[in-house]
Design an enzyme around this catalytic site. Structure first.
Site, PDB file in Angstrom:
ATOM      1  CB  CYS A   1       4.748   2.356   7.586  1.00  0.00           C
ATOM      2  SG  CYS A   1       4.340   3.804   6.592  1.00  0.00           S
ATOM      3  CG  LEU A   2       6.462   1.050   1.692  1.00  0.00           C
ATOM      4  CD1 LEU A   2       5.943   1.346   0.288  1.00  0.00           C
ATOM      5  CD2 LEU A   2       7.570   0.012   1.647  1.00  0.00           C
TER       6      LEU A   2
ATOM      7  N   GLY B   1       0.831  -1.203   0.000  1.00  0.00           N
ATOM      8  CA  GLY B   1       0.000   0.000   0.000  1.00  0.00           C
ATOM      9  C   GLY B   1       0.859   1.244   0.000  1.00  0.00           C
TER      10      GLY B   1
ATOM     11  CG  HIS C   1      -0.895   1.426   7.089  1.00  0.00           C
ATOM     12  ND1 HIS C   1       0.019   1.045   8.052  1.00  0.00           N
ATOM     13  CD2 HIS C   1      -0.205   2.199   6.219  1.00  0.00           C
ATOM     14  CE1 HIS C   1       1.200   1.595   7.770  1.00  0.00           C
ATOM     15  NE2 HIS C   1       1.094   2.290   6.655  1.00  0.00           N
ATOM     16  CD  GLU C   2      -1.509   2.614   2.567  1.00  0.00           C
ATOM     17  OE1 GLU C   2      -1.065   3.774   2.435  1.00  0.00           O
ATOM     18  OE2 GLU C   2      -0.789   1.650   2.885  1.00  0.00           O
TER      19      GLU C   2
ATOM     20  CG  HIS D   1      -0.004   6.810   5.194  1.00  0.00           C
ATOM     21  ND1 HIS D   1       1.124   7.340   5.774  1.00  0.00           N
ATOM     22  CD2 HIS D   1       0.272   5.501   5.000  1.00  0.00           C
ATOM     23  CE1 HIS D   1       2.029   6.386   5.933  1.00  0.00           C
ATOM     24  NE2 HIS D   1       1.541   5.254   5.476  1.00  0.00           N
TER      25      HIS D   1
ATOM     26  CD  GLN E   1       3.286   5.833   2.542  1.00  0.00           C
ATOM     27  OE1 GLN E   1       2.355   5.268   1.995  1.00  0.00           O
ATOM     28  NE2 GLN E   1       4.254   5.166   3.159  1.00  0.00           N
TER      29      GLN E   1
HETATM   30 NI    NI Z   1       2.420   3.369   5.541  1.00  0.00          NI
END
Ligand code: NI
Length: 169
Positions: free
Chosen positions: A92-93, A45, A134-135, A138, A50
Site C-alpha cells: 500500500c502506498l 490504486g 483494497h481500495e 481504505h 490517502q
Molecule cells: Ni492502499
C-alpha cells in the site's frame, strides 16, 4: 497536482470516509490529482483518504497509465458481489516498505458513479478484484495491515512505531 501521500497512523486513514454529494469541479480536480499522484508513486490504486480527503472515491489503473483505457474512477462505490478467495502479496502506498499476504475475494463486482456522475458497474477478477477490495477498505478506514493476524501484523506495527519515533515515517 501531486498531493502528499499520508501514511499509516494518520487519522483520516483509520476513519470511514463520507459519501460524495455532488460531482463539482472541485471533485473533478480531486480525481485528477488522485490519478496523477497514483501514477507518480507509482501505484495501481489510490483512495481519497490517502491524500487526506475523507470522501468515498478511489482510482485504480492496473496499467499505471500505460493503457489510456485502463483508468477506473469510482465515486461512492458499493460491492454488488464478491466470491472466491485468493492469497497474494500486497502492499500500500500508505504503508511503504511493507508487504504481506492478504486474503481477498477472487472476484468482486463494484458499482458506483464515474467521474461524470454516471452509474457504472465493473467486474474484477484476480488483481482487479484485489485492488477493488483494497481500495474499498481504505474508504472504510481499513488498511491491509488491519487484515493481518498475529505476529505478522504486530511486526509491521512495531516497525512503523519505531520509524515514527525516529521521525522516519
Ligand atoms: Ni492502499
Amino acid at each position: 497536482m501531486l498531493r502528499p501521500l499520508l501514511r499509516y497512523g494518520a487519522d483520516v486513514l483509520h476513519t470511514p470516509a463520507r459519501p460524495v454529494g455532488e460531482i463539482t469541479p472541485q471533485i473533478d480536480q480531486l480525481i485528477t490529482d488522485m490519478t496523477e499522484t497514483m501514477y507518480a508513486a507509482p501505484g495501481i490504486g489510490l483512495a481519497a483518504p490517502q491524500i487526506g480527503v475523507p470522501l468515498r472515491i478511489f482510482v485504480v489503473d492496473l496499467s499505471i497509465g500505460r493503457d489510456p483505457s485502463g483508468l477506473i474512477v469510482m465515486v461512492n462505490p458499493e460491492f454488488v458481489e464478491r466470491d472466491g478467495m485468493q492469497l497474494e502479496e500486497e502492499g500500500c502506498l500508505s504503508v511503504p516498505g511493507f508487504n504481506a499476504t492478504v486474503v481477498r475475494p477472487k472476484r468482486a463486482v463494484v458499482k458506483g458513479l464515474d467521474r461524470h456522475g454516471h452509474p457504472q458497474q465493473i467486474e474484477g477478477t484476480d488483481l482487479l478484484a484485489r485492488a477493488f477490495q483494497h481500495e474499498m477498505d481504505h474508504l472504510d478506514g481499513t488498511l491491509f495491515v488491519d487484515r493481518l493476524r498475529g505476529i505478522k501484523r504486530e511486526m509491521i506495527v512495531r516497525k512503523i512505531r519505531k520509524l515514527s519515533k525516529a521521525g522516519k515515517w
